[in-house]
Enzyme design. Structure first.
Site, PDB file in Angstrom:
ATOM      1  N   ARG A   1      -3.207  33.019 -19.900  1.00  0.00           N
ATOM      2  CA  ARG A   1      -3.325  33.791 -19.162  1.00  0.00           C
ATOM      3  C   ARG A   1      -2.154  35.281 -19.714  1.00  0.00           C
ATOM      4  O   ARG A   1      -1.449  35.336 -19.330  1.00  0.00           O
ATOM      5  CB  ARG A   1      -3.979  33.308 -17.982  1.00  0.00           C
TER       6      ARG A   1
ATOM      7  N   GLU B   1      -0.076  -0.960   0.056  1.00  0.00           N
ATOM      8  CA  GLU B   1      -0.011  -0.361  -0.484  1.00  0.00           C
ATOM      9  C   GLU B   1       0.811   1.171   0.119  1.00  0.00           C
ATOM     10  O   GLU B   1       0.130   2.186  -1.250  1.00  0.00           O
ATOM     11  CB  GLU B   1      -0.967   0.141   1.123  1.00  0.00           C
TER      12      GLU B   1
END
Ligand SMILES: Cc1cc2nc3c(=O)[nH]c(=O)nc-3n(C[C@H](O)[C@H](O)[C@H](O)COP(=O)(O)OP(=O)(O)OC[C@H]3O[C@@H](n4cnc5c(N)ncnc54)[C@H](O)[C@@H]3O)c2cc1C
Length: 328
Positions: A217, A191
């Site tokens: 932008r 995990e």
């Protein structure tokens, strides 16, 4: 897609990691992928590694086709990082055990069908008393809570599980009595090393979107990407992504060769979670106020990312493991 196995019925971890990165790239629903992680690393993997032939026949098909949802129940109100201080008891009884105790912060607890529950045969024995049990959610004496409200990973239902006089047969023991810490640690190794694979996909998307935004932008009469402060921030996001991917892929390579990866998994968990949070914060900064709005992915990616500093062992605990493995 058929995932090749390593010859011992365990799929190749490198392939699972690649699939998880792809899923992380393809969806905004990190809560769903987080539940999938709990299901995969902490329910399916221990079953494949430690299950008896009967257990492996009974549960993995349903876990694989989605008719069963798996959960891992180890954390308790008074035993988090200090997990072997758990108080949930397993008292031997005729043909089985009575389980009593409370588990909390359990991913998928409100919806799980099958839980790997860790309990102790002897509280004073620490890790040597721990035993892993396969507990079906509808077993008498198992009471779940409703889902907790949390800041991120909101589609992953997290809850509490109360075990009160819950009787399970001897056949529910996963691994051997008193050897639950072995089941816990080996599942944790998978995990720790792999739970953040899906996050690589998010980090990849963040870099792509940041580049696109910085080109389009305009402020002060030019694209914001022309400001070095902005372009270097995106360059750092790219460096974090590539380093994180290499660390996660190393776990796959080691485990596929049958090697231990205790140190490497802790290094990966620590680096990737911190990098994920930093890049998610940078992604918000780059978008400006737009990134702060709840309707935009940058805001919830940051909230999702913060959980990674806590689950599967906090960053402090990963530091402790790394120091211990270095002989300190
Ligand atoms: C999103 C999410 C999902 C989770 N899913 C599950 C699940 O499915 N199953 C499950 O069993 N648990 C689950 N958990 C619980 C998780 O395992 C614990 O939160 C974790 O182990 C930390 O325990 P704690 O929260 O009690 O914090 P504590 O252990 O109380 O830690 C509090 C603080 O003290 C620090 N600290 C504690 N001990 C040390 C030490 N020795 N050295 C340095 N610092 C230390 C920690 O780093 C932390 O900053 C989940 C948690 C989260 C956030």
């Amino acid at each position: 897609m058929a995932i090749p196995t390593n010859g011992d019925s365990m799929p190749r971890l490198s392939d699972l990691i690649a699939v998880m990165e792809g899923l992380g790239y393809g969806t905004d629903d990190q809560g769903l992928l987080f539940s999938l992680n709990a299901h995969l690393w902490r329910t399916m993997v221990p079953l494949v590694l430690y299950g008896t032939p009967e257990q492996r026949e009974r549960y993995p098909p349903g876990l694989a086709d989605g008719t069963l949802i798996g959960a891992n129940a180890s954390t308790e109100p008074e035993a988090g990082s200090d997990i072997y201080a758990m108080k949930t008891s397993a008292r031997p009884a005729e043909g089985g055990y009575f389980l009593n105790g409370t588990k909390t912060y359990i991913t998928s607890a409100p919806v799980a069908d099958l839980m790997v529950v860790y309990a102790t045969l002897d509280e004073k024995a620490g890790p040597l008393g721990i035993t892993a049990f396969l507990v079906e959610a509808d077993t008498p004496g198992v009471q779940g809570s409703s889902a907790f409200d949390k800041m991120g990973l909101r589609t992953a239902a997290m809850g509490l599980i109360d075990l009160r006089g819950c009787w399970v047969a001897d056949s529910a023991v996963l691994g051997r009595p008193g050897r639950g810490s072995q089941v816990f640690e080996s599942a944790m190794e998978y995990e720790r090393g792999s739970i953040l694979a899906a996050c690589l996909g998010v980090m990849r998307r963040q870099v792509e979107k940041a580049v696109d935004h910085a080109r389009r932008r305009q402020q002060f009469g030019q694209p914001i990407g022309k400001f070095q402060a902005v372009s270097h921030r995106i360059a750092d996001m790219k460096v974090r992504l590539d380093a994180a991917r290499a660390l996660v892929q190393r776990i796959g390579e080691l485990k596929d060769q049958g090697e231990s990866a205790t140190l490497e998994a802790a290094v990966a968990k620590l680096f990737v979670s911190e990098a994920y949070v930093q890049s998610s914060l940078d992604a918000v900064r780059l978008q400006g106020a737009k990134g702060y709005l709840s309707e935009n992915p940058e805001s919830w990616q940051l909230r999702d990312a913060i959980g990674s500093l806590l689950y599967s062992g906090t960053s402090d605990i990963q530091h402790n493991i790394i120091a211990r493995e270095l002989g300190l």
